[in-house]
Structures are given as structure tokens and as C-alpha cells.
Design a protein around this motif. Structure first.
Motif, PDB file in Angstrom:
ATOM      1  N   GLY A  66       0.837  -1.191   0.000  1.00  0.00           N
ATOM      2  CA  GLY A  66       0.000   0.000   0.000  1.00  0.00           C
ATOM      3  C   GLY A  66       0.871   1.238   0.000  1.00  0.00           C
ATOM      4  N   ASP A  68       0.654   5.255   1.902  1.00  0.00           N
ATOM      5  CA  ASP A  68      -0.108   6.155   2.750  1.00  0.00           C
ATOM      6  C   ASP A  68       0.257   7.604   2.439  1.00  0.00           C
ATOM      7  OD1 ASP A  68      -1.473   7.503   4.697  1.00  0.00           O
ATOM      8  OD2 ASP A  68      -0.880   6.190   6.338  1.00  0.00           O
ATOM      9  N   ASN A 111      -7.848   4.927   8.282  1.00  0.00           N
ATOM     10  CA  ASN A 111      -7.294   4.573   6.973  1.00  0.00           C
ATOM     11  C   ASN A 111      -7.378   3.069   6.724  1.00  0.00           C
ATOM     12  OD1 ASN A 111      -6.592   7.182   6.188  1.00  0.00           O
ATOM     13  ND2 ASN A 111      -4.547   7.064   7.077  1.00  0.00           N
ATOM     14  N   VAL A 115      -9.519   0.948   3.869  1.00  0.00           N
ATOM     15  CA  VAL A 115      -8.785   0.130   2.908  1.00  0.00           C
ATOM     16  C   VAL A 115      -9.217  -1.334   3.003  1.00  0.00           C
ATOM     17  CG1 VAL A 115      -6.506  -0.801   2.336  1.00  0.00           C
ATOM     18  CG2 VAL A 115      -6.772   1.642   2.774  1.00  0.00           C
ATOM     19  N   GLN A 121      -8.606   1.513  -2.955  1.00  0.00           N
ATOM     20  CA  GLN A 121      -7.171   1.603  -3.151  1.00  0.00           C
ATOM     21  C   GLN A 121      -6.548   2.493  -2.070  1.00  0.00           C
ATOM     22  OE1 GLN A 121      -5.124   0.082  -5.285  1.00  0.00           O
ATOM     23  NE2 GLN A 121      -6.841  -1.102  -6.102  1.00  0.00           N
ATOM     24  N   PRO A 122      -5.429   2.054  -1.477  1.00  0.00           N
ATOM     25  CA  PRO A 122      -4.811   2.843  -0.399  1.00  0.00           C
ATOM     26  C   PRO A 122      -4.458   4.267  -0.817  1.00  0.00           C
ATOM     27  CG  PRO A 122      -3.883   0.637  -0.460  1.00  0.00           C
ATOM     28  CD  PRO A 122      -4.748   0.764  -1.675  1.00  0.00           C
ATOM     29  N   THR A 125      -7.681   6.291  -0.910  1.00  0.00           N
ATOM     30  CA  THR A 125      -8.203   6.407   0.454  1.00  0.00           C
ATOM     31  C   THR A 125      -7.429   7.427   1.275  1.00  0.00           C
ATOM     32  OG1 THR A 125      -8.981   4.121   0.468  1.00  0.00           O
ATOM     33  CG2 THR A 125      -8.610   5.165   2.608  1.00  0.00           C
ATOM     34  N   TYR A 216      -1.643   0.094   9.225  1.00  0.00           N
ATOM     35  CA  TYR A 216      -2.094   1.476   9.046  1.00  0.00           C
ATOM     36  C   TYR A 216      -2.284   2.183  10.394  1.00  0.00           C
ATOM     37  CZ  TYR A 216      -2.733   1.024   4.021  1.00  0.00           C
ATOM     38  OH  TYR A 216      -2.508   0.878   2.680  1.00  0.00           O
TER      39      TYR A 216
END
Length: 326
Positions: A66, A68, A111, A115, A121-122, A125, A216
Motif C-alpha cells: 500500500g 499512505d 485509513n 482500505v 485503493q490505499p 483512500t 495502518y
């Protein structure tokens, strides 16, 4: 293959980032007007630890394949909250710190929830939630200002025994209390498996959803620790979009320089820490050699491109994906 050869092969990214940092920092100290003094080391550490914490925050989602994009916004949100809550007596300041860390972890949990259970999709998001976190930061701190508990701030940004930068000890404590337990836990190993092949991990009974959710959540927690340290350094808070964006992009660069694969399943937060140190040392080198600050993005880009190229060479040499684990 010997144990040493196996170790070098599987930690080449980490070892490379450490070697690059040592060389660059040695050049910086050799050309600094006063050399390596406690004051110089403390100043460098206080700046580097901020990015190192955000880079660690970025590493955890990346391991699960992913990305962030909200870590910078959580970083800024924590900064704004800390400049409001971490005030008063040391006891009140400590309670404020716990509140800020709780908000950071909650942001990361949000988050992860979207997800995992929203199946979005990260990148999309965290781009959306990052805007929400920034809006909250603006609400908390419409303009730059605020304060922080001075005793705590001086303790965590000063020197231990008038020699060792306290910020480095904070970073070490975070590594030992957050990263190491995560890396050795069942969910930590599950995060690596998820990043390598999520479908195969799920079919093998790996707790994919819980691994992502924890990754996350810890990412938000680590970013909030970085925001706290920023407040302790500046004694103020500011809802700055440029600062948030810079730290987000640099955290991704630090992750790559540290040897963590953006395709997931490979890497270490320790490597990201040294990747962050490399990026910060570039800024210090430009200072001692009296280069125009506008050169900084160029040098950072060259270092990042070199790191990506080395990783690409390794991938191109692999004929079978299973060779990565060989």
C-alpha cells in the motif's frame, strides 16, 4: 552460501543506506567549521528524527503493498494538536501527549478500516483522508502559534549527559517498542506475506485484514510521534500543507533509499530510518559547501534515482519471483 553472504544479500538495501549515510555524514563533519560537537550532533539529530519517524510510518503500509499519502497530514495534525494540548504542568503535558498519540492511531485505524473493509485503493483512500486530517488541523490551529510544555520539550530535544542527542534515544525507543515487536509478531509476518502475495497469503490462512489494519494504525501512531517531536522543536503548531506534502514525498523517498520495495513484502523500517538520514544529510552538505538551497531537490533526486535503479537491477535479474525469498 555462508551466513554472512546470506545476511548481506538479504539486507543489501539496509546496508547500502547505512554506508551511504556514514560516508555523507563523514564528509559533512569533515567540512563543518567546528566539527562534530554535541551541539552540531543534536541539531542534526533533531531534524533527521522528524523525517525518520514519518518514513517509519510510511514503511508499514508499503510492506503490505500500500501507500499512505496521509502521513504528512497526520504529522501536521499532531503538531497542531500538540501545540494546544501538551501544555501546563508536566502531568498535564503527558496527558496531552497521550491524547495526541491516540488521535494519530485513530487516524491510521480509519485509513486501515476504509482500505480493508471498504476495499478501496490505499492511495485514493489516504489522499481523501489526508484532506480531512488537514481540515481538522486548520480548525485546531487556523494560524501559526501555540505553545508546548517546556520541561518535556527540553528533555526530548536536548542532550543526555551533555553528549548524546535525546532525539536519537527517542527514535531508538520507538524502534524497540513499536517496530521490533511488530516485526516479530504474527501480524508483522503476515504483513510481509500480504505484500508478497495477498491472494496466496489469504488462501494460506494468513490474517490479511488484521495485518493491514495494524500496519495502518501503527503508521498513524508513528506519524503522530513525529508531529509531537516537531512541536517540541518549534514550540508552536502550524497547519501547513507544504510541510505535510514535503514530508509525505520525502518519506516515500526515504523508504526507497532504505531498500524497502514499493511492491510490498520486502524491506525494513530501519532501512527507512537511514534513508531519512541520507536525505537530511544532503541538506547539511549543501549548507557546509555553501550551495544554493535550490540545488537540494536535484541532489535528492540523484540519490533517489540511484536507489531505485539498484532495486530495479535486482528485479530485472530475477527470472522467478520465488527467487526473492531464496
Amino acid at each position: 552460501m555462508t551466513d554472512l553472504g546470506f545476511f548481506v544479500r538479504h539486507h543489501r538495501g539496509l546496508l547500502g543506506s547505512i554506508a551511504l549515510f556514514v560516508v555523507m555524514f563523514a564528509i559533512y563533519i569533515a567540512n563543518h567549521p567546528v566539527g562534530l560537537t554535541p551541539a552540531v550532533a543534536t541539531t542534526a539529530a533533531n531534524k533527521a528524527v522528524l523525517l525518520a519517524l514519518v518514513a517509519m510510518a510510511q514503511t508499514l503500509p508499503v510492506l503490505t503493498r500500500g501507500l499512505d499519502l496521509s502521513v504528512g497530514m497526520v504529522f501536521v495534525l499532531a503538531n497542531c494538536l500538540a501545540s494546544t494540548l501538551v501544555v501546563g504542568t508536566p502531568t498535564e503535558g503527558t496527558l496531552g501527549i497521550l491524547a495526541v498519540l491516540g488521535v494519530g492511531a485513530l487516524a491510521g485505524f480509519l485509513n486501515g478500516t476504509i482500505v480493508v473493509f471498504g476495499r478501496l485503493q490505499p492511495i485514493i483512500t489516504t489522499l481523501a483522508t489526508g484532506a480531512i486530517f488537514y481540515g481538522i488541523a486548520l480548525f485546531v490551529r487556523p494560524g501559526p502559534g501555540g505553545d508546548v510544555q517546556s520541561d518535556i520539550a527540553d528533555l526530548l530535544t536536548g542532550q543526555v549527559f551533555d553528549t548524546v542527542p535525546a532525539a536519537l534515544l527517542v527514535l531508538l525507543a520507538v524502534v524497540l517498542l513499536v517496530w521490533v515487536p511488530f516485526r516479530r509478531s504474527v501480524l508483522g509476518r503476515a504483513a510481509y506475506a500480504t505484500g508478497s502475495n495477498e491472494q496466496a497469503a489469504y488462501m494460506s490462512g494468513v490474517p490479511v485484514e488484521r495485518a493491514k489494519l495494524l500496519a495502518y494504525t501503527l503508521s498513524g501512531l508513528l506519524a503522530s510521534i513525529g508531529g509531537l517531536m516537531l512541536t517540541f522543536n518549534t514550540y508552536s503548531g502550524e497547519a501547513s500543507a507544504p510541510i505535510a506534502g514535503t514530508y509525505t514525498l520525502n518519506s516515500i523517498a526515504a523508504v526507497v533509499i532504505g531498500g524497502t520495495s514499493l511492491f510490498g513484502g520486502w524491506g525494513s523500517a530501519i532501512g527507512s530510518v537511514f534513508g531519512a538520514f541520507v536525505l537530511r544529510t544532503i541538506e547539511d552538505l549543501l549548507f557546509v559547501f555553501d550551495f544554493d538551497p535550490l540545488w537540494q531537490p536535484l541532489f535528492q533526486g540523484v540519490v533517489l534515482l540511484a536507489a531505485i535503479s539498484l532495486g530495479a537491477v535486482r528485479i530485472l535479474r530475477i527470472r522467478n519471483r520465488l527467487e526473492i525469498l531464496a
